[in-house]
Design a protein around this motif. Structure first.
Motif, short mmCIF file in Angstrom:
data_model
loop_
_atom_site.label_atom_id
_atom_site.label_comp_id
_atom_site.label_asym_id
_atom_site.label_seq_id
_atom_site.Cartn_x
_atom_site.Cartn_y
_atom_site.Cartn_z
N ILE A 40 0.86 -1.18 0.00
CA ILE A 40 0.00 0.00 0.00
C ILE A 40 0.89 1.23 0.00
O ILE A 40 1.50 1.59 1.01
CB ILE A 40 -0.92 -0.01 1.25
CG1 ILE A 40 -1.78 -1.30 1.24
CG2 ILE A 40 -1.80 1.22 1.28
CD1 ILE A 40 -2.55 -1.52 2.52
N GLY A 41 1.01 1.84 -1.17
CA GLY A 41 1.83 3.04 -1.30
C GLY A 41 1.13 4.23 -0.67
O GLY A 41 -0.10 4.26 -0.56
N CYS A 42 1.93 5.23 -0.24
CA CYS A 42 1.36 6.40 0.45
C CYS A 42 0.68 7.35 -0.52
O CYS A 42 -0.10 8.19 -0.12
CB CYS A 42 2.46 7.13 1.22
SG CYS A 42 3.62 8.01 0.14
N SER A 95 8.40 8.23 -5.15
CA SER A 95 8.28 6.90 -5.75
C SER A 95 6.84 6.62 -6.16
O SER A 95 6.57 6.17 -7.26
CB SER A 95 8.75 5.82 -4.78
OG SER A 95 10.11 5.98 -4.47
N CYS A 96 5.91 6.88 -5.25
CA CYS A 96 4.49 6.64 -5.56
C CYS A 96 4.06 7.50 -6.74
O CYS A 96 3.35 7.04 -7.63
CB CYS A 96 3.61 6.91 -4.34
SG CYS A 96 3.69 5.61 -3.10
N LYS A 97 4.50 8.77 -6.75
CA LYS A 97 4.11 9.66 -7.86
C LYS A 97 4.67 9.17 -9.18
O LYS A 97 4.15 9.46 -10.24
CB LYS A 97 4.58 11.09 -7.56
CG LYS A 97 3.74 11.70 -6.45
CD LYS A 97 3.83 13.22 -6.41
CE LYS A 97 2.78 13.78 -5.48
NZ LYS A 97 3.36 14.67 -4.47
N LEU A 150 8.60 1.02 -4.00
CA LEU A 150 9.73 1.73 -3.39
C LEU A 150 9.24 2.88 -2.51
O LEU A 150 10.02 3.77 -2.14
CB LEU A 150 10.67 2.28 -4.50
CG LEU A 150 11.27 1.21 -5.42
CD1 LEU A 150 12.17 1.87 -6.46
CD2 LEU A 150 12.08 0.19 -4.62
N CYS A 151 7.98 2.86 -2.16
CA CYS A 151 7.39 3.93 -1.34
C CYS A 151 8.19 4.13 -0.06
O CYS A 151 8.59 3.17 0.59
CB CYS A 151 5.94 3.56 -1.01
SG CYS A 151 5.15 4.70 0.13
N SER A 152 8.41 5.39 0.29
CA SER A 152 9.20 5.68 1.50
C SER A 152 8.36 5.53 2.76
O SER A 152 8.89 5.55 3.87
CB SER A 152 9.79 7.08 1.41
OG SER A 152 8.75 8.02 1.23
N ASP A 153 7.05 5.41 2.59
CA ASP A 153 6.17 5.28 3.75
C ASP A 153 5.22 4.10 3.52
O ASP A 153 4.02 4.19 3.74
CB ASP A 153 5.39 6.60 3.92
CG ASP A 153 4.75 6.70 5.30
OD1 ASP A 153 5.16 5.93 6.20
OD2 ASP A 153 3.83 7.52 5.47
ZN LIG Z 1 4.79 6.52 -1.27
#
Ligand SMILES: [Zn+2]
Ligand SMILES: [Zn+2]
Length: 334
Positions: A85-87, A92-94, A100-103
């Protein structure tokens, strides 16, 4: 609702938990099938997860209810979903790289998982399935998407001699995908005879038992002494990563996607002089997850040889205790 947790190392429990209520952008999915993953088995023996966390991340089911702002989703929809589940906010999500999402949140690791009668999943991470789709097969979308991501990283072609280390779920989905996309040959290295047998059923050009046969001579025979063009390392041992890095042709690519917990010593001399590329692959993007789910739903790939067990929830503890070599994917039916 019933939900499975690892209450302590080696102990699985089915707890009675309250039915979750979907918040904004969330859906409540009634689980139909959830696969047991190698990572669940690792958590079971090491016990690194919180004792009240529901495990499970390879699922299919039917939407039970939706929260606010879930446009396009309604109760009764057949779905599977990305466990990553990307933030939706980080770079990365954008970029469409939720893996590779940082959150990053992950079902069954940071968030309550899908080995339960119900799970909450953000609508943005769901994939809708056609009503005639097999929900049993759709539960394999997650591992298939991991294989698809690894192949996308290297962009294999029909002239490649390809080597796969490890015929667990991920090695076998990569084999299945390579049979679909085309390759000159696909060889699988696996010590377990039952697993080699499944690789042969799927269509491996050759399987090698590394405990009996010399990899060097088998690979030299197959490639005219040139070595493999692409190597997927899905076994996760320091020795298999070392071996994977030593079997490449000039200009070969080695994709390491296994999770290896120990450091690995590598001699870079021959890697440098042959310009062997070592790349890694982790998880999958939402786009790859959707592609994988669509490939299964439309029958482009057949993952049925991987399903070696279909059990009811009350049998789950037994399945965790006895997960010997020939067992690839056990699905729990809810
Ligand atoms: Zn993210
Ligand atoms: Zn998994």
């Amino acid at each position: 609702m019933k939900a499975v947790v690892i209450s302590s190392p080696g102990n699985l429990e089915i707890l009675e938990k309250p039915l979750p209520v979907p918040g904004r952008g969330e859906t409540l999915v009634k689980i139909k099938y959830c696969g047991i993953c190698g990572s669940d088995l690792h958590a079971f023996t090491s016990g690194f997860l919180p004792p009240d966390l529901t495990i499970g991340h390879e699922f299919s089911g039917i939407i039970e209810s939706v929260g606010r702002d879930c446009h396009g989703w309604k109760p009764g929809d057949y779905v599977t979903g990305n466990n990553i589940i990307g933030c939706n906010k980080c770079s990365s999500c954008k970029n469409g790289q939720e893996n590779l999402c940082s959150d990053m949140r992950r079902l069954g690791i940071t968030d309550q998982g899908a080995m339960a009668e119900y799970v909450l999943v953000p609508a943005k991470d769901l994939v809708k399935l056609p009503k005639d789709a097999s929900l049993e097969m759709a539960a394999l979308s997650e591992p298939l998407s991991v294989g698809l991501h690894a192949i996308n990283k290297v962009k294999t072609n029909r002239n490649d001699h390809i080597l796969i280390f490890g015929a667990g779920t991920i090695g076998l989905v990569i084999l299945t995908l390579l049979k679909h996309f085309g390759a000159k040959s696909v060889t699988v290295v696996e010590p377990d005879p039952a697993r080699r047998n499944i690789a042969e059923v799927i269509g491996a050009t050759k399987t090698i038992d590394p405990l009996i046969n010399s990899l060097d001579s088998e690979i030299n025979k197959l490639t005219d002494n040139k070595g493999m063009n692409v190597i997927f390392e899905c076994a996760g041992l320091p020795e298999t990563i070392q071996e994977a890095c030593s079997q490449g042709s000039a200009g070969a690519t080695v994709v390491v996607l296994s999770i290896c917990y120990q450091p690995v010593e590598l001699n870079f001399l021959s890697l440098v002089t042959k310009e062997v590329k070592i790349i890694t692959a982790f998880g999958k993007t939402n786009e790859e997850f959707k592609k994988a789910a669509d490939m299964i739903a439309s029958g482009l790939v057949d993952l049925s040889p991987l399903i070696t067990g279909l059990i009811s929830l009350d049998k789950i503890a037994g399945a965790f205790h006895d997960h010997s070599g020939g067992k690839i994917k056990t699905l729990v039916a809810f």
